[in-house]
Design an enzyme around this catalytic site. Structure first.
Site, PDB file in Angstrom:
ATOM      1  N   ASN A  87       0.800  -1.542  -0.371  1.00  0.00           N
ATOM      2  CA  ASN A  87       0.130  -0.093   0.114  1.00  0.00           C
ATOM      3  C   ASN A  87       1.040   1.217  -0.245  1.00  0.00           C
ATOM      4  O   ASN A  87       2.119   1.462   0.143  1.00  0.00           O
ATOM      5  CB  ASN A  87      -1.013  -0.126   0.817  1.00  0.00           C
ATOM      6  CG  ASN A  87      -0.338   0.088   2.118  1.00  0.00           C
ATOM      7  OD1 ASN A  87       0.439   0.995   3.261  1.00  0.00           O
ATOM      8  ND2 ASN A  87      -0.581  -1.098   2.909  1.00  0.00           N
TER       9      ASN A  87
ATOM     10  N   ASP B  52      -3.700  -6.907   5.273  1.00  0.00           N
ATOM     11  CA  ASP B  52      -4.649  -8.099   6.065  1.00  0.00           C
ATOM     12  C   ASP B  52      -5.324  -9.011   5.383  1.00  0.00           C
ATOM     13  O   ASP B  52      -4.704  -9.718   5.965  1.00  0.00           O
ATOM     14  CB  ASP B  52      -6.898  -7.495   5.795  1.00  0.00           C
ATOM     15  CG  ASP B  52      -7.398  -5.407   5.804  1.00  0.00           C
ATOM     16  OD1 ASP B  52      -6.002  -5.634   7.502  1.00  0.00           O
ATOM     17  OD2 ASP B  52      -7.048  -4.745   5.547  1.00  0.00           O
TER      18      ASP B  52
ATOM     19  N   LYS C 170       7.555 -16.507 -11.367  1.00  0.00           N
ATOM     20  CA  LYS C 170       6.991 -15.798 -11.992  1.00  0.00           C
ATOM     21  C   LYS C 170       5.516 -16.446 -12.523  1.00  0.00           C
ATOM     22  O   LYS C 170       6.207 -17.727 -13.580  1.00  0.00           O
ATOM     23  CB  LYS C 170       7.506 -15.042 -13.255  1.00  0.00           C
ATOM     24  CG  LYS C 170       6.748 -13.353 -13.006  1.00  0.00           C
ATOM     25  CD  LYS C 170       7.114 -12.670 -14.147  1.00  0.00           C
ATOM     26  CE  LYS C 170       6.606 -11.924 -15.275  1.00  0.00           C
ATOM     27  NZ  LYS C 170       6.820 -11.098 -16.754  1.00  0.00           N
TER      28      LYS C 170
ATOM     29  N   PRO D 160      -2.450 -12.262  10.991  1.00  0.00           N
ATOM     30  CA  PRO D 160      -2.596 -11.922  12.249  1.00  0.00           C
ATOM     31  C   PRO D 160      -2.591 -10.529  12.710  1.00  0.00           C
ATOM     32  O   PRO D 160      -1.940  -9.789  11.742  1.00  0.00           O
ATOM     33  CB  PRO D 160      -1.193 -12.603  12.881  1.00  0.00           C
ATOM     34  CG  PRO D 160      -0.187 -12.970  11.863  1.00  0.00           C
ATOM     35  CD  PRO D 160      -1.244 -12.414  10.622  1.00  0.00           C
ATOM     36  N   ASP D 161      -3.415 -10.013  13.616  1.00  0.00           N
ATOM     37  CA  ASP D 161      -3.388  -8.653  13.785  1.00  0.00           C
ATOM     38  C   ASP D 161      -2.510  -8.456  14.707  1.00  0.00           C
ATOM     39  O   ASP D 161      -2.954  -8.834  16.465  1.00  0.00           O
ATOM     40  CB  ASP D 161      -5.075  -8.435  13.575  1.00  0.00           C
ATOM     41  CG  ASP D 161      -5.262  -7.202  14.538  1.00  0.00           C
ATOM     42  OD1 ASP D 161      -4.753  -5.754  15.276  1.00  0.00           O
ATOM     43  OD2 ASP D 161      -6.352  -6.784  13.479  1.00  0.00           O
TER      44      ASP D 161
ATOM     45  N   PHE E  35      -3.939   3.433  15.259  1.00  0.00           N
ATOM     46  CA  PHE E  35      -4.127   4.131  13.196  1.00  0.00           C
ATOM     47  C   PHE E  35      -5.189   3.728  13.301  1.00  0.00           C
ATOM     48  O   PHE E  35      -5.018   2.345  12.866  1.00  0.00           O
ATOM     49  CB  PHE E  35      -3.169   4.407  13.076  1.00  0.00           C
ATOM     50  CG  PHE E  35      -2.234   6.028  13.865  1.00  0.00           C
ATOM     51  CD1 PHE E  35      -1.417   5.550  15.565  1.00  0.00           C
ATOM     52  CD2 PHE E  35      -2.212   6.817  13.464  1.00  0.00           C
ATOM     53  CE1 PHE E  35      -0.866   6.246  15.418  1.00  0.00           C
ATOM     54  CE2 PHE E  35      -1.249   8.065  13.690  1.00  0.00           C
ATOM     55  CZ  PHE E  35      -0.643   7.967  15.146  1.00  0.00           C
TER      56      PHE E  35
ATOM     57  N   LYS F  93     -13.163  -0.096  15.473  1.00  0.00           N
ATOM     58  CA  LYS F  93     -11.439  -0.872  16.013  1.00  0.00           C
ATOM     59  C   LYS F  93     -11.226  -1.033  17.319  1.00  0.00           C
ATOM     60  O   LYS F  93     -10.809  -1.821  17.595  1.00  0.00           O
ATOM     61  CB  LYS F  93     -10.798  -0.052  14.505  1.00  0.00           C
ATOM     62  CG  LYS F  93     -11.220  -0.224  13.160  1.00  0.00           C
ATOM     63  CD  LYS F  93     -10.095   0.099  11.871  1.00  0.00           C
ATOM     64  CE  LYS F  93     -10.550  -0.394  10.509  1.00  0.00           C
ATOM     65  NZ  LYS F  93      -9.770   0.454  10.172  1.00  0.00           N
TER      66      LYS F  93
ATOM     67  N   LYS G  76     -10.219  -4.747  18.876  1.00  0.00           N
ATOM     68  CA  LYS G  76      -9.075  -4.758  19.239  1.00  0.00           C
ATOM     69  C   LYS G  76      -8.499  -4.461  21.262  1.00  0.00           C
ATOM     70  O   LYS G  76      -7.204  -5.107  21.425  1.00  0.00           O
ATOM     71  CB  LYS G  76      -7.551  -3.566  18.247  1.00  0.00           C
ATOM     72  CG  LYS G  76      -7.748  -4.385  17.255  1.00  0.00           C
ATOM     73  CD  LYS G  76      -7.486  -3.550  16.029  1.00  0.00           C
ATOM     74  CE  LYS G  76      -7.214  -3.558  14.866  1.00  0.00           C
ATOM     75  NZ  LYS G  76      -6.703  -4.125  13.873  1.00  0.00           N
TER      76      LYS G  76
HETATM   77  O1  C5P Z   1      -8.312  -2.850  11.580  1.00  0.00           O
HETATM   78  P1  C5P Z   1      -6.842  -1.742  10.881  1.00  0.00           P
HETATM   79  O2  C5P Z   1      -5.526  -2.547   9.645  1.00  0.00           O
HETATM   80  O3  C5P Z   1      -7.569  -0.561  10.169  1.00  0.00           O
HETATM   81  O4  C5P Z   1      -5.993  -1.187  12.229  1.00  0.00           O
HETATM   82  C1  C5P Z   1      -5.970  -0.443  11.756  1.00  0.00           C
HETATM   83  C2  C5P Z   1      -4.533  -0.503  13.385  1.00  0.00           C
HETATM   84  O5  C5P Z   1      -4.470  -1.630  13.704  1.00  0.00           O
HETATM   85  C3  C5P Z   1      -3.699   0.011  13.262  1.00  0.00           C
HETATM   86  O6  C5P Z   1      -3.144   0.765  14.472  1.00  0.00           O
HETATM   87  C4  C5P Z   1      -2.537  -0.964  12.515  1.00  0.00           C
HETATM   88  O7  C5P Z   1      -0.769  -1.040  13.174  1.00  0.00           O
HETATM   89  C5  C5P Z   1      -3.486  -2.225  13.769  1.00  0.00           C
HETATM   90  N1  C5P Z   1      -3.170  -3.228  12.626  1.00  0.00           N
HETATM   91  C6  C5P Z   1      -2.345  -4.339  12.731  1.00  0.00           C
HETATM   92  N2  C5P Z   1      -2.273  -5.595  12.637  1.00  0.00           N
HETATM   93  C7  C5P Z   1      -3.111  -6.010  11.189  1.00  0.00           C
HETATM   94  C8  C5P Z   1      -3.684  -4.726  11.010  1.00  0.00           C
HETATM   95  C9  C5P Z   1      -4.134  -3.721  11.096  1.00  0.00           C
HETATM   96  O8  C5P Z   1      -1.050  -4.540  13.904  1.00  0.00           O
HETATM   97  N3  C5P Z   1      -2.745  -6.862  11.011  1.00  0.00           N
END
Ligand code: C5P
Length: 396
Positions: free
Chosen positions: A209, A278, A288, A305-306, A323, A337, A341
């Site tokens: 991104n 995500d 390739k 993973p988050d 953020f 969010k 979280k």
């Molecule tokens: O859900 P979203 O990606 O918009 O959430 C944003 C927040 O979660 C940001 O602080 C981002 O750094 C964190 N995040 C993370 N791991 C992910 C997705 C988001 O730490 N896989």
């Protein structure tokens, strides 16, 4: 301009690093500071006072008997109006004088007669630095409340490599800017993520991104200026590491997750500024990927993973800040969010206000509602955010 209105007395002593002090004066003036230079006799053997006069726009003083000061008290007058006395470079000899309170030339007298903070940037040969006498003097300076900037290690003018180099002019300016910031996070440990992640598809392609990393790097710098010990884990960005911050580079979300989880224990604050992908391709193709005539994409995606949610779910989590970059419905999405979280605080911004640029607009969301920070430069917003985090940390 980060030093507007600041009055800096700069002492230059005799060492080859005196040439870097000329660049330092230029950078200080560029940041809005007023600079008054005083030199030792030995310093004038390396760079002439004319150079410093031209760069600072003020007469340079070298002699305590200089009749240009009306009351003939140059040794007191030159630092009387100063916010800080900075000695760069500080030679081994001058450090010995400072440690012993000698006052036998203009600069050592200024150092003794001052009532402003003294910052010292040593510069000398490696063996002079390591010498027991110098180390004893440095310990004395620290004990006297004098701030030491550096020295750094690396190549030296004498051809040797080791510790003793003066910090670069830019680094000294960063230290000076930090000196004037309130130490709201003194002794705290802060871990941050910044930048995008890159999820490889095959050897030449990937999913990423447009995050520049600027906001995350600004927050890292602001936390460091506030006295925190800062660790930054970042994806592929082309930002310079803020002075004093420890940086770890990663590429993918999985790598970022592993690096953060390895370092999360013992942190006081975790700030997730990274724009983490995500999803990632289930597998990275060894070769390739070729078009095979099928309409459907050959790339199967799985969820990453988050990182933030996983840190917030640790048994004794640091104070976690997220953020949320959104293109619409900022408050609703950000608060959603924050709840999902389990975060005490989330920082919302509209993508159209700040992505890639130096300015941004931020809104803080917590359990009691929302607070907008005045729009501005990312570094000013970062400092305001650090202040808000410090307040909340203190009230926890
Ligand atoms: O859900 P979203 O990606 O918009 O959430 C944003 C927040 O979660 C940001 O602080 C981002 O750094 C964190 N995040 C993370 N791991 C992910 C997705 C988001 O730490 N896989």
């Amino acid at each position: 301009m980060e030093l507007t209105g600041k009055r800096i007395a700069l002492g230059v002593t005799g060492g080859i690093a005196a040439y870097k002090a000329a660049e330092l004066v230029r950078l200080l003036i560029k940041q809005g500071a007023a600079v008054q230079v005083a030199m030792t006799e030995a310093a004038t053997r390396f760079v002439t006072p004319v150079t410093f006069q031209a760069l600072s726009g003020k007469p340079v003083f070298t002699d305590q008997w200089d009749a240009r000061v009306a009351n003939n008290m140059a040794h007191i007058d030159l630092t009387r109006a100063a916010d800080v006395l900075l000695i760069a470079p500080a030679s081994a000899d001058f450090i010995a004088k400072l440690a012993n309170g000698l006052a036998n030339d203009l600069l050592s007298t200024l150092a003794l007669a001052r009532d402003c903070p003294l910052l010292v940037a040593p510069a000398m040969n490696r063996q002079m630095w390591e010498n027991a006498a110098t180390q004893r003097n440095i310990a004395t300076l620290r004990g006297d409340g004098i701030t030491l900037l550096g020295p750094a290690s690396g190549e030296q003018a004498c051809g040797e490599t080791g510790i003793g180099r003066m910090l670069e002019a830019e680094e000294i300016v960063s230290e000076l800017i930090a000196h004037f910031q309130p130490k709201l996070l003194a002794g705290k440990k802060v871990l941050l993520t910044a930048g995008p992640t890159f999820e490889a598809i095959d050897p030449v392609r990937g999913i990423t991104n447009l995050s520049s990393g600027k906001m995350g790097f600004a927050v890292a710098r602001a936390a460091q200026e506030a006295g925190a010990v800062v660790t930054l884990v970042c994806g592929p960005v082309s930002q310079p590491t803020p002075h004093g911050v420890t940086r770890f580079n990663v590429t993918s979300a999985l790598e970022m997750h592993a690096e953060v989880m390895r370092r999360a224990a013992g942190q006081d604050i975790f700030i997730g500024v990274a724009a983490v992908a995500d999803y990632r391709p289930r597998a990275v193709a060894e070769n390739k990927i070729k078009k095979d005539g099928r309409a459907a994409s050959p790339i199967e995606l799985v969820q990453n993973p988050d990182i933030l949610a996983d840190v917030a779910a640790l048994p004794a989590p640091p104070f976690c800040v997220g953020f949320a970059a959104e293109s619409r419905n900022l408050a609703e999405y950000a608060q959603g969010k924050r709840a999902a979280k389990k975060l005490p605080l989330i920082v919302g911004n509209l993508i159209q206000d700040g992505f890639g640029g130096d300015e941004n607009t931020l809104v803080l969301f917590d359990a009691s509602g929302e607070t907008a920070l005045p729009p501005g430069q990312k570094i000013d917003l970062a400092r305001a955010l650090v202040q808000q985090i410090a307040l909340r940390l203190a009230g926890r």
